[in-house]
Design a protein around this motif. Structure first.
Motif, PDB file in Angstrom:
ATOM      1  N   ASP A  87     -54.313 -15.941 -40.422  1.00  0.00           N
ATOM      2  CA  ASP A  87     -54.263 -15.455 -41.845  1.00  0.00           C
ATOM      3  C   ASP A  87     -55.346 -16.316 -43.235  1.00  0.00           C
ATOM      4  O   ASP A  87     -55.524 -16.538 -43.951  1.00  0.00           O
ATOM      5  CB  ASP A  87     -52.569 -16.015 -42.952  1.00  0.00           C
ATOM      6  CG  ASP A  87     -52.412 -14.716 -42.348  1.00  0.00           C
ATOM      7  OD1 ASP A  87     -52.243 -14.153 -41.392  1.00  0.00           O
ATOM      8  OD2 ASP A  87     -50.562 -15.183 -42.509  1.00  0.00           O
TER       9      ASP A  87
ATOM     10  N   ARG B  27     -53.763  -9.824 -47.139  1.00  0.00           N
ATOM     11  CA  ARG B  27     -54.123 -11.253 -46.009  1.00  0.00           C
ATOM     12  C   ARG B  27     -55.405 -11.290 -47.773  1.00  0.00           C
ATOM     13  O   ARG B  27     -55.060 -12.289 -47.798  1.00  0.00           O
ATOM     14  CB  ARG B  27     -55.000 -10.858 -44.934  1.00  0.00           C
ATOM     15  CG  ARG B  27     -56.085 -11.356 -44.693  1.00  0.00           C
ATOM     16  CD  ARG B  27     -55.886 -11.689 -42.880  1.00  0.00           C
ATOM     17  NE  ARG B  27     -54.925 -11.173 -41.910  1.00  0.00           N
ATOM     18  CZ  ARG B  27     -54.840 -11.185 -41.282  1.00  0.00           C
ATOM     19  NH1 ARG B  27     -55.969 -11.169 -40.180  1.00  0.00           N
ATOM     20  NH2 ARG B  27     -53.312 -11.460 -40.060  1.00  0.00           N
TER      21      ARG B  27
ATOM     22  N   ARG C  50     -48.072  -6.111 -53.678  1.00  0.00           N
ATOM     23  CA  ARG C  50     -46.901  -5.919 -51.968  1.00  0.00           C
ATOM     24  C   ARG C  50     -46.036  -4.545 -52.429  1.00  0.00           C
ATOM     25  O   ARG C  50     -46.105  -3.756 -51.227  1.00  0.00           O
ATOM     26  CB  ARG C  50     -46.138  -7.304 -52.044  1.00  0.00           C
ATOM     27  CG  ARG C  50     -47.369  -8.060 -51.804  1.00  0.00           C
ATOM     28  CD  ARG C  50     -46.164 -10.031 -51.564  1.00  0.00           C
ATOM     29  NE  ARG C  50     -47.273 -10.547 -50.805  1.00  0.00           N
ATOM     30  CZ  ARG C  50     -46.341 -12.324 -51.618  1.00  0.00           C
ATOM     31  NH1 ARG C  50     -44.913 -12.518 -50.911  1.00  0.00           N
ATOM     32  NH2 ARG C  50     -47.466 -13.140 -51.124  1.00  0.00           N
TER      33      ARG C  50
ATOM     34  N   ARG D 216     -43.123 -15.982 -44.243  1.00  0.00           N
ATOM     35  CA  ARG D 216     -42.749 -15.818 -45.881  1.00  0.00           C
ATOM     36  C   ARG D 216     -43.009 -17.062 -47.042  1.00  0.00           C
ATOM     37  O   ARG D 216     -43.559 -16.785 -47.626  1.00  0.00           O
ATOM     38  CB  ARG D 216     -42.159 -14.779 -45.792  1.00  0.00           C
ATOM     39  CG  ARG D 216     -42.372 -13.293 -45.170  1.00  0.00           C
ATOM     40  CD  ARG D 216     -41.478 -12.284 -45.668  1.00  0.00           C
ATOM     41  NE  ARG D 216     -41.393 -11.043 -44.647  1.00  0.00           N
ATOM     42  CZ  ARG D 216     -41.012  -9.719 -44.957  1.00  0.00           C
ATOM     43  NH1 ARG D 216     -40.354  -9.807 -45.966  1.00  0.00           N
ATOM     44  NH2 ARG D 216     -41.331  -8.958 -43.877  1.00  0.00           N
TER      45      ARG D 216
ATOM     46  N   ASN E 174     -53.833 -12.343 -50.716  1.00  0.00           N
ATOM     47  CA  ASN E 174     -53.158 -13.912 -50.515  1.00  0.00           C
ATOM     48  C   ASN E 174     -54.941 -14.715 -50.969  1.00  0.00           C
ATOM     49  O   ASN E 174     -54.717 -15.539 -51.188  1.00  0.00           O
ATOM     50  CB  ASN E 174     -52.668 -14.087 -49.727  1.00  0.00           C
ATOM     51  CG  ASN E 174     -51.734 -13.574 -49.008  1.00  0.00           C
ATOM     52  OD1 ASN E 174     -51.466 -13.039 -50.184  1.00  0.00           O
ATOM     53  ND2 ASN E 174     -50.611 -12.993 -47.993  1.00  0.00           N
TER      54      ASN E 174
ATOM     55  N   ARG F 113     -46.451 -19.318 -46.070  1.00  0.00           N
ATOM     56  CA  ARG F 113     -46.899 -18.723 -46.644  1.00  0.00           C
ATOM     57  C   ARG F 113     -47.553 -18.050 -48.417  1.00  0.00           C
ATOM     58  O   ARG F 113     -48.725 -18.762 -48.850  1.00  0.00           O
ATOM     59  CB  ARG F 113     -47.344 -17.094 -46.679  1.00  0.00           C
ATOM     60  CG  ARG F 113     -48.030 -16.116 -47.204  1.00  0.00           C
ATOM     61  CD  ARG F 113     -47.794 -14.568 -46.944  1.00  0.00           C
ATOM     62  NE  ARG F 113     -47.140 -13.876 -47.151  1.00  0.00           N
ATOM     63  CZ  ARG F 113     -45.677 -12.751 -47.255  1.00  0.00           C
ATOM     64  NH1 ARG F 113     -46.628 -11.493 -46.361  1.00  0.00           N
ATOM     65  NH2 ARG F 113     -44.804 -12.794 -48.199  1.00  0.00           N
ATOM     66  N   ASP F 114     -45.836 -18.154 -48.952  1.00  0.00           N
ATOM     67  CA  ASP F 114     -46.511 -17.731 -50.788  1.00  0.00           C
ATOM     68  C   ASP F 114     -46.265 -19.043 -51.347  1.00  0.00           C
ATOM     69  O   ASP F 114     -46.943 -19.480 -52.458  1.00  0.00           O
ATOM     70  CB  ASP F 114     -45.293 -17.140 -51.208  1.00  0.00           C
ATOM     71  CG  ASP F 114     -45.338 -16.333 -50.314  1.00  0.00           C
ATOM     72  OD1 ASP F 114     -46.036 -15.224 -50.902  1.00  0.00           O
ATOM     73  OD2 ASP F 114     -43.998 -15.174 -51.006  1.00  0.00           O
TER      74      ASP F 114
ATOM     75  N   THR G  45     -55.847 -14.592 -54.794  1.00  0.00           N
ATOM     76  CA  THR G  45     -54.277 -15.375 -56.040  1.00  0.00           C
ATOM     77  C   THR G  45     -54.303 -16.951 -55.083  1.00  0.00           C
ATOM     78  O   THR G  45     -54.605 -17.137 -56.344  1.00  0.00           O
ATOM     79  CB  THR G  45     -53.653 -14.970 -55.369  1.00  0.00           C
ATOM     80  OG1 THR G  45     -52.625 -13.758 -55.161  1.00  0.00           O
ATOM     81  CG2 THR G  45     -52.181 -15.769 -55.627  1.00  0.00           C
ATOM     82  N   ARG G  46     -54.998 -17.444 -53.890  1.00  0.00           N
ATOM     83  CA  ARG G  46     -55.078 -18.812 -53.822  1.00  0.00           C
ATOM     84  C   ARG G  46     -56.884 -19.199 -55.454  1.00  0.00           C
ATOM     85  O   ARG G  46     -56.104 -20.285 -55.500  1.00  0.00           O
ATOM     86  CB  ARG G  46     -55.572 -19.460 -52.579  1.00  0.00           C
ATOM     87  CG  ARG G  46     -54.178 -19.701 -52.132  1.00  0.00           C
ATOM     88  CD  ARG G  46     -54.670 -19.645 -50.561  1.00  0.00           C
ATOM     89  NE  ARG G  46     -54.632 -20.852 -50.308  1.00  0.00           N
ATOM     90  CZ  ARG G  46     -55.555 -22.475 -49.483  1.00  0.00           C
ATOM     91  NH1 ARG G  46     -56.190 -21.658 -48.876  1.00  0.00           N
ATOM     92  NH2 ARG G  46     -54.796 -23.003 -49.909  1.00  0.00           N
TER      93      ARG G  46
ATOM     94  N   LEU H 239     -48.235 -10.625 -57.082  1.00  0.00           N
ATOM     95  CA  LEU H 239     -47.486 -11.185 -55.746  1.00  0.00           C
ATOM     96  C   LEU H 239     -47.801  -9.575 -55.950  1.00  0.00           C
ATOM     97  O   LEU H 239     -47.099  -8.708 -54.734  1.00  0.00           O
ATOM     98  CB  LEU H 239     -47.335 -12.125 -55.322  1.00  0.00           C
ATOM     99  CG  LEU H 239     -48.874 -13.422 -55.294  1.00  0.00           C
ATOM    100  CD1 LEU H 239     -47.559 -13.910 -54.799  1.00  0.00           C
ATOM    101  CD2 LEU H 239     -49.507 -12.827 -53.908  1.00  0.00           C
TER     102      LEU H 239
ATOM    103  N   ILE I 256     -50.165 -19.934 -51.082  1.00  0.00           N
ATOM    104  CA  ILE I 256     -51.042 -18.837 -51.960  1.00  0.00           C
ATOM    105  C   ILE I 256     -50.768 -19.559 -53.520  1.00  0.00           C
ATOM    106  O   ILE I 256     -51.954 -19.661 -54.423  1.00  0.00           O
ATOM    107  CB  ILE I 256     -50.405 -18.069 -51.946  1.00  0.00           C
ATOM    108  CG1 ILE I 256     -50.996 -16.809 -50.650  1.00  0.00           C
ATOM    109  CG2 ILE I 256     -50.880 -16.674 -53.046  1.00  0.00           C
ATOM    110  CD1 ILE I 256     -49.668 -15.712 -50.674  1.00  0.00           C
TER     111      ILE I 256
ATOM    112  N   LEU J  29     -55.443 -19.440 -44.102  1.00  0.00           N
ATOM    113  CA  LEU J  29     -54.399 -20.011 -45.428  1.00  0.00           C
ATOM    114  C   LEU J  29     -54.248 -21.937 -44.492  1.00  0.00           C
ATOM    115  O   LEU J  29     -53.612 -22.894 -45.579  1.00  0.00           O
ATOM    116  CB  LEU J  29     -52.974 -19.541 -45.369  1.00  0.00           C
ATOM    117  CG  LEU J  29     -53.407 -18.207 -45.473  1.00  0.00           C
ATOM    118  CD1 LEU J  29     -52.067 -17.881 -46.255  1.00  0.00           C
ATOM    119  CD2 LEU J  29     -54.410 -18.449 -47.482  1.00  0.00           C
TER     120      LEU J  29
END
Length: 223
Positions: A66, A163, A146, A23, A166, A26-27, A169-170, A142, A30, A68
């Motif tokens: 994902d 997914r 979520r 997590r 994310n 991932r953030d 958002t990128r 986010l 992102i 990413l």
């Protein structure tokens, strides 16, 4: 500076180290704290995050799924590039599924979740947006999405939308410097959250669709 609300996590949720590492990484990916194309060093990240190498490596494997991060034989692992050509494909999926999630959340959310949705709505309504804080404001985006996915009470829908959100958002974060403000994008959530909390499924679905289409239109204006 506005205090950013924490990303949602159930109070009784005890995360494994691998899940916690996943997590956090991932953030970071992102929000572009790890930039596109940047090498991913599991040892360095383990030291930075305070985890062992094994949970970080497990997290990296999930982040590949994902889209990413990407691994190349004999070259290493890197944060994926942000491909603007994917915007239409990502938006096509979100325009179908975001309204579904919002409508489902309006119908299925329990009382505690409705209170949380209203609390976040009140927090966002009270913000005094500052263009210099655009990246911090995107964390609200986010958080809102979520929460709604969780309230929809469909884990398959939740996983899918997280997914795609994310990836969206990128794209948004990469063009933040070209946008005069993201405050309008963030404050749109107030009515959406309140519609979900009030159980107004039709209005929630309409607002969710507007939010997604407005996102794509805003991005295209600056590309």
């Amino acid at each position: 500076m506005n205090e950013v609300v924490a990303l949602p996590q159930a109070a009784d949720e005890v995360l494994s180290q691998a899940e916690a590492a996943y997590r956090q990484l991932r953030d970071k990916l992102i929000m572009l704290e790890i930039r596109p194309g940047e090498p991913i060093n599991d040892g360095q990240l383990a030291a930075e995050l305070g985890f062992g190498r094994t949970p970080v490596r497990e997290a990296i494997k999930r982040l590949e799924v994902d889209h990413l991060v990407v691994s190349y034989p004999r070259r290493g692992t890197f944060a994926t590039s942000v491909d603007f050509t994917e915007l239409a494909d990502v938006s096509e999926v979100r325009e179908l599924l975001e309204p579904l999630a919002a409508r489902s959340a309006a119908i299925r959310a329990n009382a505690a979740m409705r209170r949380e949705l209203l609390s976040v709505a009140d927090t966002i309504a009270g913000l005094e947006p500052n263009p210099a804080e655009s990246r911090d404001l995107m964390r609200y985006d986010l958080t809102v999405h979520r929460l709604i996915y969780k309230a929809a009470a469909n884990p398959h829908l939740e996983d899918t939308l997280i997914r795609y959100d994310n990836l969206a958002t990128r794209i948004w974060c990469l063009v933040l410097d070209k946008l005069p403000s993201v405050s309008g994008h963030i404050t749109e959530h107030v009515d959406l959250l309140r519609a979900v909390a009030d159980g107004d499924a039709d209005k929630a679905g309409e607002l969710a669709l507007h939010h997604v289409t407005n996102f794509e239109e805003t991005i295209r204006k600056v590309l």
